[in-house]
Design a protein around this motif. Structure first.
Motif, PDB file in Angstrom:
ATOM      1  N   ARG A 171       0.875  -1.176   0.000  1.00 20.35           N
ATOM      2  CA  ARG A 171       0.000   0.000   0.000  1.00 20.35           C
ATOM      3  C   ARG A 171       0.918   1.233   0.000  1.00 20.35           C
ATOM      4  NH1 ARG A 171      -2.790  -3.299   4.028  1.00 20.35           N
ATOM      5  NH2 ARG A 171      -2.032  -1.905   5.687  1.00 20.35           N
ATOM      6  N   TYR A 172       1.531   1.438  -1.147  1.00 15.46           N
ATOM      7  CA  TYR A 172       2.617   2.415  -1.258  1.00 15.46           C
ATOM      8  C   TYR A 172       2.185   3.843  -0.954  1.00 15.46           C
ATOM      9  CZ  TYR A 172       4.803  -1.415  -3.929  1.00 15.46           C
ATOM     10  OH  TYR A 172       5.310  -2.618  -4.344  1.00 15.46           O
ATOM     11  N   VAL A 173       0.991   4.193  -1.366  1.00 16.50           N
ATOM     12  CA  VAL A 173       0.573   5.589  -1.227  1.00 16.50           C
ATOM     13  C   VAL A 173       0.532   6.010   0.236  1.00 16.50           C
ATOM     14  CG1 VAL A 173      -1.934   5.130  -1.221  1.00 16.50           C
ATOM     15  CG2 VAL A 173      -1.045   7.328  -2.083  1.00 16.50           C
ATOM     16  N   GLU A 174       0.168   5.107   1.129  1.00 18.86           N
ATOM     17  CA  GLU A 174       0.152   5.434   2.554  1.00 18.86           C
ATOM     18  C   GLU A 174       1.548   5.808   3.032  1.00 18.86           C
ATOM     19  OE1 GLU A 174      -3.353   2.145   3.653  1.00 18.86           O
ATOM     20  OE2 GLU A 174      -1.287   1.832   4.322  1.00 18.86           O
ATOM     21  N   LYS A 177       2.943   9.228   1.358  1.00 15.99           N
ATOM     22  CA  LYS A 177       2.361  10.442   1.938  1.00 15.99           C
ATOM     23  C   LYS A 177       3.067  10.809   3.235  1.00 15.99           C
ATOM     24  CE  LYS A 177      -2.268  10.394  -0.091  1.00 15.99           C
ATOM     25  NZ  LYS A 177      -3.733  10.273   0.159  1.00 15.99           N
ATOM     26  N   ASN A 248      -3.649   1.585  -5.591  1.00 18.59           N
ATOM     27  CA  ASN A 248      -2.864   1.926  -6.784  1.00 18.59           C
ATOM     28  C   ASN A 248      -3.402   3.170  -7.462  1.00 18.59           C
ATOM     29  OD1 ASN A 248      -1.214  -0.297  -6.377  1.00 18.59           O
ATOM     30  ND2 ASN A 248      -2.307  -1.594  -7.845  1.00 18.59           N
ATOM     31  N   GLU A 250      -5.052   5.594  -6.126  1.00 17.40           N
ATOM     32  CA  GLU A 250      -4.711   6.750  -5.286  1.00 17.40           C
ATOM     33  C   GLU A 250      -3.237   7.113  -5.457  1.00 17.40           C
ATOM     34  OE1 GLU A 250      -5.011   8.245  -0.615  1.00 17.40           O
ATOM     35  OE2 GLU A 250      -5.627   6.201  -1.164  1.00 17.40           O
ATOM     36  N   LEU A 251      -2.392   6.098  -5.598  1.00 14.24           N
ATOM     37  CA  LEU A 251      -0.961   6.333  -5.826  1.00 14.24           C
ATOM     38  C   LEU A 251      -0.731   7.058  -7.141  1.00 14.24           C
ATOM     39  CD1 LEU A 251       2.068   5.663  -5.041  1.00 14.24           C
ATOM     40  CD2 LEU A 251       1.795   3.640  -6.512  1.00 14.24           C
ATOM     41  N   TYR A 252      -1.389   6.596  -8.204  1.00 16.00           N
ATOM     42  CA  TYR A 252      -1.215   7.224  -9.519  1.00 16.00           C
ATOM     43  C   TYR A 252      -1.629   8.694  -9.470  1.00 16.00           C
ATOM     44  CZ  TYR A 252      -1.325   2.274 -10.985  1.00 16.00           C
ATOM     45  OH  TYR A 252      -1.118   0.926 -11.122  1.00 16.00           O
ATOM     46  N   TYR A 254      -1.726  10.615  -6.812  1.00 16.99           N
ATOM     47  CA  TYR A 254      -0.822  11.343  -5.914  1.00 16.99           C
ATOM     48  C   TYR A 254       0.496  11.686  -6.612  1.00 16.99           C
ATOM     49  CZ  TYR A 254       1.750  12.494  -1.634  1.00 16.99           C
ATOM     50  OH  TYR A 254       2.498  13.117  -0.667  1.00 16.99           O
ATOM     51  N   LEU A 255       1.007  10.741  -7.400  1.00 16.78           N
ATOM     52  CA  LEU A 255       2.288  10.956  -8.075  1.00 16.78           C
ATOM     53  C   LEU A 255       2.140  11.555  -9.466  1.00 16.78           C
ATOM     54  CD1 LEU A 255       4.227   7.660  -7.179  1.00 16.78           C
ATOM     55  CD2 LEU A 255       4.383   9.908  -6.067  1.00 16.78           C
TER      56      LEU A 255
END
Length: 261
Positions: A171-174, A177, A248, A250-252, A254-255
């Motif tokens: 869960r990379y986005v966590e 952030k 994923n 949310e990650l896309y 965010y980045l």
């Protein structure tokens, strides 16, 4: 390299870069490429684990893990790669407090593939007896009390949290952030592992540019730590893809980059 002067007049060097993760995403290969560059001075070992496991050993102990930095090459830099840093709850603040200007390199792999590779790594270590499906079903009950203890006691080291975090680490986005709330985004270089595996030479040059180093070509780009294990059951793969889908996306967002997972 930034020099730190201490009372005993010794000169220690603060690392210029850290590869902070993620585990099973190519960090060993990338670090081994980097230390072949004539201006990069290797640490005593790739994974020092100071900011996650050995923090109680103290700052000077950490700096002394870069022994060759005592005689640096002209314009040389140094760094290390401990892929537990990105996931450890105390590492971001510890690093920011001691090295606020350090450059941070992150490799991110399809979280389904990463989790399955991680599972087999722990199995080869003799630390996992459950099936992959049972292990991920049990993950939350394994990790939740351990994280609570880590947050209550900064010196508590949980091998359970380190070993059995198959889904949580993906869960990379966590995690990003948390890090990007501390460090400015220009101090990060985020690399998609699949792109790195497909074209390691190009990725290597991107990293050198990020570190402010001149181009350097390797004769051979060896892929380290290859695991040999059965393919993941297709139904379970699809279930995990659905599980990771919102994280994923949310990650896309965010980045501002779509990794196509």
């Amino acid at each position: 390299m930034e020099k730190i002067q201490h009372d005993d007049s010794s000169k220690l060097f603060v690392p210029d870069f850290l590869i902070i993760g993620a585990q099973k995403c190519g960090t060993t290969s990338l670090y081994n490429y980097l230390i072949q560059h004539p201006q990069i001075i290797p640490a005593q070992t790739k994974e020092i684990h100071f900011f996650d496991i050995h923090f109680n050993k103290g700052w000077e102990w950490y700096c002394r893990q870069f022994p060759l930095a005592l005689k640096p090459k002209e314009n040389g830099i140094t760094g290390e790669a401990s892929p537990y840093y990105i996931f450890h709850p105390h590492a971001p603040n510890r690093i920011f407090d001691l090295m606020p200007k350090v450059k941070l390199i992150i490799l991110l792999r399809n979280p389904v593939d990463r989790a399955y590779s991680h599972y087999h790594l722990i199995g080869r270590m003799g630390k996992e007896t459950l099936s992959f499906k049972a292990a991920i079903q049990k993950e939350e009950s394994r990790l939740k009390p351990e994280l609570k203890r880590m947050l209550e006691n900064e010196n508590y080291h949980s091998t359970t949290y380190q070993y059995y975090s198959y889904l949580a680490r993906g869960r990379y986005v966590e995690q990003l952030k948390t890090w990007m709330n501390l460090f400015p985004k220009e101090q990060f270089l985020i690399i998609q592992s699949e792109e790195f595996y497909c074209n390691p030479a190009n990725t290597f040059q991107r990293v050198l540019e990020f570190l402010g180093l001149p181009r350097y070509d390797l004769t051979y780009y060896k892929k380290d730590n290859n695991g040999d294990y059965p393919e993941l059951d297709l139904q379970l793969r699809n279930e995990l893809a659905e599980y990771f889908k919102p994280f994923n996306l949310e990650l896309y967002k965010y980045l501002g980059a779509d990794f196509g997972w």
